[in-house]
Design a protein around this motif. Structure first.
Motif, short mmCIF file in Angstrom:
data_model
loop_
_atom_site.label_atom_id
_atom_site.label_comp_id
_atom_site.label_asym_id
_atom_site.label_seq_id
_atom_site.Cartn_x
_atom_site.Cartn_y
_atom_site.Cartn_z
N ALA A 125 -23.07 -23.40 47.75
CA ALA A 125 -23.04 -22.03 47.10
C ALA A 125 -21.78 -21.60 47.24
O ALA A 125 -21.13 -21.74 47.95
CB ALA A 125 -23.98 -21.15 47.64
N VAL A 126 -21.51 -20.53 46.17
CA VAL A 126 -20.13 -19.61 46.25
C VAL A 126 -20.59 -18.42 46.97
O VAL A 126 -21.44 -17.67 46.46
CB VAL A 126 -19.61 -19.43 45.00
CG1 VAL A 126 -18.45 -18.54 45.06
CG2 VAL A 126 -19.17 -20.82 44.48
N LEU A 127 -20.17 -17.89 48.11
CA LEU A 127 -20.73 -16.73 48.72
C LEU A 127 -20.37 -15.36 48.14
O LEU A 127 -19.41 -15.50 47.05
CB LEU A 127 -20.33 -16.67 50.40
CG LEU A 127 -20.86 -18.03 51.03
CD1 LEU A 127 -20.54 -17.64 52.68
CD2 LEU A 127 -22.38 -17.93 50.67
N SER A 128 -20.74 -14.46 48.41
CA SER A 128 -20.73 -13.06 47.83
C SER A 128 -19.35 -12.56 47.44
O SER A 128 -19.11 -11.99 46.33
CB SER A 128 -21.43 -12.05 48.75
OG SER A 128 -20.94 -11.88 49.92
N THR A 129 -18.07 -12.64 48.64
CA THR A 129 -16.95 -12.11 48.32
C THR A 129 -16.44 -12.94 47.35
O THR A 129 -15.69 -12.58 46.36
CB THR A 129 -16.36 -12.14 49.59
OG1 THR A 129 -16.87 -10.92 50.39
CG2 THR A 129 -14.59 -11.52 49.40
N ARG A 130 -16.28 -14.26 47.62
CA ARG A 130 -15.72 -15.09 46.62
C ARG A 130 -16.22 -15.14 45.30
O ARG A 130 -15.39 -15.14 44.26
CB ARG A 130 -15.75 -16.64 47.27
CG ARG A 130 -14.84 -17.62 46.65
CD ARG A 130 -14.52 -18.83 47.48
NE ARG A 130 -13.77 -18.73 48.47
CZ ARG A 130 -13.87 -19.51 49.59
NH1 ARG A 130 -14.59 -20.49 49.66
NH2 ARG A 130 -13.01 -19.27 50.45
N ALA A 131 -17.28 -14.87 45.04
CA ALA A 131 -18.14 -14.98 43.79
C ALA A 131 -17.40 -13.71 42.90
O ALA A 131 -17.84 -13.56 41.90
CB ALA A 131 -19.55 -14.84 43.97
N GLU A 132 -16.96 -12.50 43.59
CA GLU A 132 -16.58 -11.54 42.72
C GLU A 132 -15.25 -11.55 42.29
O GLU A 132 -15.10 -10.86 41.55
CB GLU A 132 -16.72 -10.10 43.76
CG GLU A 132 -18.12 -9.60 44.08
CD GLU A 132 -19.13 -9.52 42.97
OE1 GLU A 132 -18.76 -9.08 41.60
OE2 GLU A 132 -20.18 -10.39 43.00
#
Ligand code: SER
Length: 355
Positions: A86-93
Motif C-alpha cells: 500500500a501507499v500510506l496516507s501522507t505519501r498518497a496525498e
C-alpha cells in the motif's frame, strides 16, 4: 501437493505482498519463529537480508502487474494471502492517482487471483487485508472528541486518498467474498461456482509502533518517529499538537492479532472488518513517557496544519468489542507496559548494536 496446468507440482505457500514494509517485516519474523518454511514474499524493492533468509522465495513484483503476479503464483499452491502492499496516507496525498492504482487496482488483482485460485481448488482462498483508522473521517475536532470510541460501521467518511482506498477495498473484499459474479452464467445455472471462493478478512490497524523499524509515508508516524529519535539521541519536531490523540498498538500485538484473525474459524466471524488497538495516548503523553526513559530527549511540538488536519479526522479511540467477541482479541500492553516490556529493551539493544 497439487499440480499446475502443465502437470508440474506446485509447492504449498503462504503469499505476502508488500513484504518489505514494517508489517511484512514483523509477519515474516513471526511465521519464521513458528517454523513455517513456506513463505513466498513479494515487494517492489528487495527485502533485507534477514527477511530474505526466512522466506522460501522472494520476488521483486508490483501488485499492479497482474502478469507478474500470475507468473509467481503459477509456481505455488497458495491458499492464504496477506496483501500488505500500500501507499500510506501522507505519501498518497502527494500522488493520489498512483496511490489509487496501488491501493485499489493492486487489491483487485489479488482478489481476482484469489477468486480464480479458489475456483480451481474448489475451496476458499483466504485473503487477509490490513485496513486502517484512516477509513474513518470526522468533520471536526469537536465531533471527534464528542464521539470517543468508534465501532466499525460509523463515521466512515475518509478525508484522504489512502482512507478512501482502504474503505473501498474493505467493500471490494466483501463483494468478492459474498457476491462475486452473481449474475454470471456459471453462477445462475446449477451450483454457484463463484460464491465462497474468497475468504476475506480485514483488520483496521491503529497507528503501529515497532522497536525494529521506523515507518515512512504515514501520518501516524509521529509516535514511532518520536521514540526512535530519542533512542538515537536526535532532536524531534513533532508535526502534531501535544493534545493530539489517536489509537496505537505495538507491532508484535498487531501481528499476533492479524494471525489470530487469520486462524479464526470462518463460522465465528460475524463481520468482514475488525477494529483493533491497545491504547490511545496523546502525543504529549507519549513525549512524557519517552523523557522518563531518555531524560535528554529533545522533543518540540511544531504542528504542520495539513497533517494535523488528517490526524484530527481520525478517531481518538476504537471500539474493539467485535474482535474480542468473535475471535478473542485482547490487547497485550498498556502504553506504560509497551515501553517497559517491549519498546525500551528492544530499541536500546538495537541502537547499541548499531553504535
Ligand atoms: N499508519 C497509517 C498512516 O499513517 C494509518 O493507518 O497512513
Amino acid at each position: 501437493m497439487e499440480q499446475g496446468a502443465l502437470g508440474e507440482r506446485r509447492q504449498p505457500a503462504v503469499f505476502i505482498t508488500g513484504a518489505g514494509g514494517e508489517v511484512g517485516h514483523g509477519l515474516i519474523s513471526s511465521f519464521s519463529d513458528e517454523g513455517r518454511p513456506d513463505i513466498v514474499a513479494t515487494d517492489l524493492r528487495e527485502l533485507d537480508h534477514k527477511s530474505r533468509e526466512k522466506c522460501a522465495a522472494t520476488y521483486l513484483a508490483d501488485v499492479c502487474d497482474r502478469d507478474a503476479l500470475d507468473r509467481i503464483l503459477s509456481m505455488y499452491q497458495v491458499k492464504e494471502m496477506f496483501h500488505l502492499a500500500a501507499v500510506l496516507s501522507t505519501r498518497a496525498e502527494f500522488a493520489p492517482e498512483i496511490a489509487h492504482q496501488v491501493n485499489v487496482n493492486g487489491t483487485v488483482n489479488i482478489l481476482q487471483i484469489a477468486a480464480e485460485q479458489g475456483r480451481m481448488y474448489g475451496e476458499p482462498v483466504k485473503v487477509v487485508f490490513p485496513s486502517s483508522i484512516a477509513a474513518y473521517g470526522f468533520g471536526s475536532l469537536s465531533q471527534k472528541k464528542e464521539v470517543g470510541a468508534v465501532s466499525e460501521y460509523v463515521h466512515c467518511k475518509p478525508s484522504t486518498m489512502y482512507g478512501c482506498n482502504k474503505l473501498y477495498c474493505e467493500h471490494l473484499g466483501r463483494y468478492y467474498a459474498h457476491s462475486y459474479r452473481q449474475l454470471a452464467t456459471d453462477s445462475v445455472q446449477g451450483k454457484d461456482k463463484n460464491r465462497g471462493v474468497v475468504d476475506f478478512r480485514c483488520v483496521r490497524y491503529p497507528g503501529l509502533i515497532s522497536a525494529e523499524t521506523v515507518p515512512t509515508g504515514g501520518t501516524s508516524d509521529f509516535v514511532p518517529e518520536m521514540i526512535h529519535a530519542a533512542a538515537r539521541g536526535e532532536k524531534y519536531k513533532c508535526f502534531v499538537r501535544e493534545d493530539t490523540r489517536i489509537p496505537f498498538m505495538t507491532m508484535p500485538e498487531a501481528i499476533d492479532a492479524t494471525l489470530q484473525l487469520a486462524a479464526a474459524p470462518r463460522e465465528e466471524l460475524t463481520q468482514i472488518v475488525y477494529n483493533i488497538s491497545s491504547f490511545s495516548p496523546s502525543a504529549g503523553e507519549v513525549a512524557t513517557i519517552v523523557k522518563q526513559y531518555f531524560p535528554s530527549a529533545d522533543i518540540s511540538f511544531e504542528p504542520d496544519e495539513r497533517r494535523q488536519a488528517i490526524v484530527d479526522s481520525w478517531p481518538e479511540s476504537l471500539d474493539c468489542n467485535a474482535a474480542t467477541n468473535d475471535w478473542g482479541f485482547t490487547p497485550k500492553y498498556t502504553l506504560e507496559q509497551a515501553f517497559e516490556e517491549y519498546l525500551i529493551p528492544r530499541i536500546t539493544k538495537q541502537y547499541e548494536s548499531k553504535a
